[in-house]
Motif scaffolding. Structure first.
Motif, PDB file in Angstrom:
ATOM      1  N   LEU A 267     -25.949   0.818  -4.984  1.00 30.68           N
ATOM      2  CA  LEU A 267     -25.861   2.234  -5.340  1.00 30.68           C
ATOM      3  C   LEU A 267     -27.056   2.930  -4.704  1.00 30.68           C
ATOM      4  O   LEU A 267     -28.205   2.579  -4.991  1.00 30.68           O
ATOM      5  N   LEU A 268     -26.812   3.902  -3.858  1.00 28.98           N
ATOM      6  CA  LEU A 268     -27.884   4.550  -3.087  1.00 28.98           C
ATOM      7  C   LEU A 268     -27.864   6.054  -3.323  1.00 28.98           C
ATOM      8  O   LEU A 268     -27.017   6.768  -2.794  1.00 28.98           O
ATOM      9  N   VAL A 290     -25.795  -4.299   4.729  1.00 28.73           N
ATOM     10  CA  VAL A 290     -25.345  -4.155   3.350  1.00 28.73           C
ATOM     11  C   VAL A 290     -24.497  -2.891   3.206  1.00 28.73           C
ATOM     12  O   VAL A 290     -24.719  -1.890   3.893  1.00 28.73           O
ATOM     13  N   ARG A 291     -23.514  -2.944   2.325  1.00 20.55           N
ATOM     14  CA  ARG A 291     -22.755  -1.739   1.985  1.00 20.55           C
ATOM     15  C   ARG A 291     -23.576  -0.898   1.009  1.00 20.55           C
ATOM     16  O   ARG A 291     -24.237  -1.439   0.119  1.00 20.55           O
ATOM     17  N   SER A 292     -23.534   0.400   1.164  1.00 20.16           N
ATOM     18  CA  SER A 292     -24.201   1.287   0.207  1.00 20.16           C
ATOM     19  C   SER A 292     -23.247   2.421  -0.156  1.00 20.16           C
ATOM     20  O   SER A 292     -22.386   2.806   0.638  1.00 20.16           O
ATOM     21  N   PHE A 293     -23.430   2.949  -1.381  1.00 15.85           N
ATOM     22  CA  PHE A 293     -22.532   3.982  -1.894  1.00 15.85           C
ATOM     23  C   PHE A 293     -23.355   5.090  -2.547  1.00 15.85           C
ATOM     24  O   PHE A 293     -24.293   4.824  -3.304  1.00 15.85           O
ATOM     25  N   SER A 294     -23.003   6.324  -2.241  1.00 15.03           N
ATOM     26  CA  SER A 294     -23.637   7.465  -2.888  1.00 15.03           C
ATOM     27  C   SER A 294     -22.562   8.346  -3.502  1.00 15.03           C
ATOM     28  O   SER A 294     -21.393   8.289  -3.112  1.00 15.03           O
ATOM     29  N   TYR A 314     -30.466  13.132   1.085  1.00 17.70           N
ATOM     30  CA  TYR A 314     -31.417  12.022   1.042  1.00 17.70           C
ATOM     31  C   TYR A 314     -30.706  10.681   1.174  1.00 17.70           C
ATOM     32  O   TYR A 314     -31.203   9.761   1.847  1.00 17.70           O
ATOM     33  N   ALA A 315     -29.556  10.547   0.514  1.00 10.23           N
ATOM     34  CA  ALA A 315     -28.806   9.297   0.609  1.00 10.23           C
ATOM     35  C   ALA A 315     -28.361   9.037   2.043  1.00 10.23           C
ATOM     36  O   ALA A 315     -28.451   7.905   2.544  1.00 10.23           O
ATOM     37  N   LEU A 316     -27.890  10.084   2.712  1.00  9.45           N
ATOM     38  CA  LEU A 316     -27.436   9.918   4.089  1.00  9.45           C
ATOM     39  C   LEU A 316     -28.602   9.569   5.013  1.00  9.45           C
ATOM     40  O   LEU A 316     -28.471   8.727   5.914  1.00  9.45           O
ATOM     41  N   GLU A 317     -29.742  10.222   4.801  1.00  8.28           N
ATOM     42  CA  GLU A 317     -30.903   9.920   5.633  1.00  8.28           C
ATOM     43  C   GLU A 317     -31.377   8.491   5.394  1.00  8.28           C
ATOM     44  O   GLU A 317     -31.739   7.769   6.339  1.00  8.28           O
ATOM     45  N   THR A 327     -20.946   4.585   2.376  1.00  7.33           N
ATOM     46  CA  THR A 327     -19.763   5.329   1.948  1.00  7.33           C
ATOM     47  C   THR A 327     -20.174   6.450   1.007  1.00  7.33           C
ATOM     48  O   THR A 327     -20.827   6.202  -0.007  1.00  7.33           O
ATOM     49  N   ARG A 328     -19.824   7.674   1.362  1.00  8.29           N
ATOM     50  CA  ARG A 328     -20.019   8.824   0.476  1.00  8.29           C
ATOM     51  C   ARG A 328     -18.802   8.922  -0.438  1.00  8.29           C
ATOM     52  O   ARG A 328     -17.674   9.013   0.038  1.00  8.29           O
ATOM     53  N   ILE A 329     -19.036   8.924  -1.720  1.00  5.09           N
ATOM     54  CA  ILE A 329     -17.957   9.072  -2.685  1.00  5.09           C
ATOM     55  C   ILE A 329     -18.071  10.467  -3.291  1.00  5.09           C
ATOM     56  O   ILE A 329     -19.078  10.797  -3.920  1.00  5.09           O
ATOM     57  N   VAL A 330     -17.062  11.279  -3.062  1.00  4.93           N
ATOM     58  CA  VAL A 330     -17.071  12.666  -3.522  1.00  4.93           C
ATOM     59  C   VAL A 330     -16.123  12.788  -4.704  1.00  4.93           C
ATOM     60  O   VAL A 330     -14.930  12.481  -4.597  1.00  4.93           O
TER      61      VAL A 330
END
Length: 616
Positions: A267-268, A290-294, A314-317, A327-330
């Motif tokens: 979780l990022l 690693v996979r990361s998700f925001s 910040y998560a994307l940077e 992965t951006r979760i909207v």
């Protein structure tokens, strides 16, 4: 990760035991969607729902251990043992043989080899029940920080137990009764009282505790205490050595928690804590990035106050800097406002404790992550361990004669006073809510022993760290476990490793704020891995949807419920607060703008679904 349940009755389980045990077990389906199992003897029954994470083919439960052709132990286990490989090797040297590659079998063999003292060797997050067929004794065990939940209810001749209240309540003798103390606790969602549940008959196994059940009764033993095992001044608090020790330990913790036979991610948010965990996971992983998700929210506009603290950029940077598979979760505000989402969250927690849309968004986030990964690492608890919350740094909360996050201070959005005044004043007065909080606060502070040469400020800040780890963190761990496990997602919390707590908790406050900011020690330990924007970012709270359509939907749902003559909310909540929640004054950018409507709707769902017996 899994769900466990069962019961012991020394007079016998009865002719319908199998049906009852399967019913109790099935209530935990979401915690373990991959497999189910039950085990029965004359006096004990164990149930298990499995989320397969390690040894997919061979780790089925309940699991038994036999000696000389006779079953001597039966185990139902939830959690992860991060040092199971070392323990397995030691047990092999002691003559044990293994038929699976699971950590479950290691727990079972360790219990047979060392008994109760095996818990001192365990590193992990876990809750399990062991039935000793030789001694006819049940053991209920919970990890040191209380990451995994475990409850029990006494019977005249035994106990019921389960990972969640719903499993115990599914038994014919389970009781959804709330006494006066339980009703007070329902008014205090920001405070978790150790060992107590709002359900009168239901006891929560305390973190770091073992409960023994035999024919003589029920006894609890604390095998780990914060102020005993992580207390006292640090022997070596020289800054360079502390930073190096923290970094070394964090690397060991994260590397251990990367072990899984299923897809894993992080979780990022783009904050210090989650970025540190993601950076270490990415550095220590031995294969692909690693996979990361925001998480972000849809909204027709972003108020300036909200946009300034938004996690997205910040998560994307951070993801770009680290090179993660991001992965951006909207999440859509309208979907979060769906009454079905609130129903799912109240059922997941078995209580009306959620605040704002934070429960619904976490549950929806977990559902989306589950489409990609079964395990995720989180930055939860870094603020408690390293002193990150604003209430560690504001005098009006530090010196308040109460729990600092419950003080009338902006440090926690004044949430506690806002929540408490929702309830009918005569009910609050009759129950003595303020006296109860004061008693709980005095009890908690009394657990912190004084240290020679310690000044008033150092003593107070050590008290606050103790309060955060023992009274506030449990509310967050309970929320994260229930809502993510309801989606079949296992979330691991590296900052809850007891070795890290034992390293950091005894340090003087100056070591945690060496650069004049919060969490200086953590920042220094991982700064070489972070983008500058994250390293210098101020702490931001867990995000809430800014969509005004969500707030309007919540107010409209409350109005509709109050129009129903069967609605019981006026029994609990003040009339002026009900009116205000239906037609709230707009508070753009505030933390949970219409907290009243949110909590009232949670209570409405709970009263309808659980039909609790409450003292009104």
């Amino acid at each position: 990760m899994c769900g466990i349940t069962g019961w012991v009755d020394y007079t016998g389980l009865g002719p319908d035991a199998g049906t009852t045990l399967r019913l109790m077990t099935e209530t935990l389906h979401a915690r373990g969607p991959d497999a189910t199992g039950v085990w029965l003897s004359e006096s004990a029954g164990l149930g298990h729902r499995r989320l397969a994470v390690i040894d997919i083919e061979g780790g089925g439960q309940p699991m038994t251990l036999a000696r000389d052709g006779r079953t001597v132990l039966a185990l139902t286990y939830s959690g992860e043992l991060y040092n199971y490989r070392e323990l397995r090797a030691e047990l092999v040297r002691r003559g044990h043989t293994f038929t699976t590659a699971s950590d479950t079998e290691v727990v079972l063999a360790a219990w047979h080899e060392w008994g109760l003292s095996s818990v001192d060797r365990f590193n992990g997050m876990y809750a399990f029940a062991v039935w000793d067929l030789v001694q006819r004794r049940l053991w209920l065990v919970r990890d040191r920080l209380g990451v995994k939940p475990l409850y029990y209810q006494r019977l005249p001749t035994g106990v019921l137990f389960g990972s969640e209240p719903k499993a115990v309540l599914a038994h014919p003798r389970g009781a959804a009764r709330v006494d006066e103390e339980g009703l007070i606790q329902l008014m205090l969602p920001l405070l978790k009282v150790p060992g107590r549940s709002p359900y009168a008959e239901l006891v929560e196994v305390r973190p770091g505790s073992v409960v023994r059940v035999d024919q003589s009764g029920v006894r609890e033993h604390r095998y780990w205490r914060l102020e005993r095992d992580a207390g006292g001044p640090a022997a070596d608090s020289e800054w360079p050595s502390v930073v190096a020790a923290t970094r070394d330990l964090l690397e060991d913790i994260v590397e251990r928690q990367l072990v899984a036979d299923v897809d894993l991610g992080t979780l990022l948010s783009g904050g210090l804590d989650s970025t540190a965990i993601t950076a270490l996971a990415n550095k220590l992983g031995h294969e692909d990035a690693v996979r990361s998700f925001s998480v972000e929210f849809t909204a027709p506009f972003q108020p300036t106050e909200v946009a300034a603290g938004a996690d997205g950029p910040y998560a994307l940077e951070a993801a770009a800097h680290l090179g993660t598979d991001h992965t951006r979760i909207v999440l859509d505000g309208a979907r979060l406002a769906d009454p079905a989402a609130r129903l799912a969250c109240v059922r997941a927690r078995d209580l009306p404790l959620g605040i704002g849309d934070l429960d619904m968004s976490l549950y929806a986030l977990a559902q989306r992550i589950k489409q990609h990964s079964t395990v995720a690492l989180s930055g939860e608890s870094a603020d408690e361990v390293f002193g990150g919350y604003l209430w560690f740094h504001r005098d009006d909360s530090v010196w308040a004669d109460t729990f600092p996050w419950m003080a009338d201070s902006p440090a926690h959005g004044r949430l506690h006073p806002r929540i408490l005044r929702l309830f009918r004043p005569e009910l609050r007065e009759r129950l003595g809510v303020h006296d109860y909080v004061a008693d709980q606060y005095r009890t908690a502070v009394a657990e912190v022993a004084g240290h020679p040469g310690e000044d008033r400020v150092e003593r107070r800040l050590r008290e606050l760290r103790h309060l955060g780890l023992t009274r506030f963190l449990p509310t967050l761990l309970d929320r994260k476990d229930r809502l993510t496990m309801a989606a079949g997602l296992e979330v691991r919390v590296p900052f809850c490793d007891h070795r890290l707590v034992e390293l950091v908790h005894p340090l003087p406050w100056a070591a945690l704020t060496a650069d004049g900011r919060e969490k200086s020690l953590l920042r220094a330990a991982v700064r070489d891995l972070l983008p500058e924007s994250v390293a210098t970012r101020r702490k931001a709270p867990y995000p809430s949807t800014p969509d005004p359509a969500y707030a309007a939907a919540v107010s409209g749902q409350l109005a509709a419920r109050l129009a129903d003559p069967a609605c019981r909310l006026p029994e609990l909540f003040a009339a002026d607060q009900l009116r205000a929640a239906v037609d709230p004054v707009s508070q753009p950018g505030s933390l949970i703008s219409n907290v009243g409507a949110e909590i009232m709707l949670n209570f409405d769902v709970w009263l309808t679904e659980y039909q609790p017996d409450i003292p009104l």
